[in-house]
Design a protein around this motif. Sequence first.
Motif, short mmCIF file in Angstrom:
data_model
loop_
_atom_site.label_atom_id
_atom_site.label_comp_id
_atom_site.label_asym_id
_atom_site.label_seq_id
_atom_site.Cartn_x
_atom_site.Cartn_y
_atom_site.Cartn_z
N LEU A 178 47.07 -12.75 -49.38
CA LEU A 178 47.74 -13.69 -49.30
C LEU A 178 47.67 -14.34 -50.68
O LEU A 178 46.57 -14.36 -51.40
CB LEU A 178 47.71 -14.93 -48.22
CG LEU A 178 46.46 -15.56 -48.04
CD1 LEU A 178 46.40 -16.77 -48.85
CD2 LEU A 178 46.11 -15.84 -46.85
N VAL A 179 48.64 -15.29 -51.17
CA VAL A 179 48.76 -15.97 -52.39
C VAL A 179 48.28 -17.37 -51.94
O VAL A 179 49.12 -17.93 -50.97
CB VAL A 179 49.92 -15.90 -53.41
CG1 VAL A 179 49.96 -16.69 -54.31
CG2 VAL A 179 49.97 -14.37 -53.45
N ILE A 180 47.30 -17.87 -52.60
CA ILE A 180 47.16 -19.62 -52.65
C ILE A 180 47.79 -20.09 -53.78
O ILE A 180 47.10 -20.07 -54.81
CB ILE A 180 45.58 -19.50 -52.35
CG1 ILE A 180 45.19 -18.88 -51.06
CG2 ILE A 180 45.49 -21.05 -52.21
CD1 ILE A 180 43.65 -18.90 -50.93
N PRO A 181 48.79 -20.90 -53.58
CA PRO A 181 49.16 -21.58 -55.02
C PRO A 181 48.17 -22.63 -55.32
O PRO A 181 47.47 -23.07 -54.77
CB PRO A 181 50.35 -22.27 -54.56
CG PRO A 181 50.86 -21.53 -53.11
CD PRO A 181 49.44 -21.02 -52.44
N ALA A 182 48.21 -22.88 -56.77
CA ALA A 182 47.61 -23.90 -57.37
C ALA A 182 47.78 -25.22 -56.53
O ALA A 182 48.67 -25.39 -56.27
CB ALA A 182 47.85 -24.02 -58.82
N HIS A 183 46.45 -25.90 -56.46
CA HIS A 183 46.29 -27.00 -55.85
C HIS A 183 46.67 -27.10 -54.25
O HIS A 183 46.92 -28.34 -53.80
CB HIS A 183 47.15 -27.98 -56.72
CG HIS A 183 46.81 -28.46 -58.04
ND1 HIS A 183 45.56 -28.85 -58.34
CD2 HIS A 183 47.32 -27.78 -59.31
CE1 HIS A 183 45.26 -28.68 -59.59
NE2 HIS A 183 46.59 -28.35 -59.99
#
Length: 104
Positions: A78-83
């Motif tokens: 998965l992608v964890i977006p910035a912040h």
Amino acid sequence: MNNLFDDLPAALDDEVFEVLARDDHVTIERIVSRGQASPAGGGWYDQAHDEWILVLKGEARLAFERGDEVPLGPGDHLVIPAHRRHRVAWTTPDTETVWLAVHY
């Protein structure tokens, strides 16, 4: 040639982070866990960059500040977006969890 499953630590008091490649814009690392988790009630990661993670071996659960949890097993990514504040809620205690993380 290198293999992501070579040289796995025999005992783990803490997670092991190993940078595999890096330039000015991207960092690729191998993370090895065995039963480690972020501190309960805190330990939130709040990163200034996006992160793509892939579990290669073992299992884990990521918790997000909004209350959702994501279970991960071999092949899950998965992608964890910035912040987007997150923490490791659980990793398999009886075998290694091997992660590949790309920070960009």
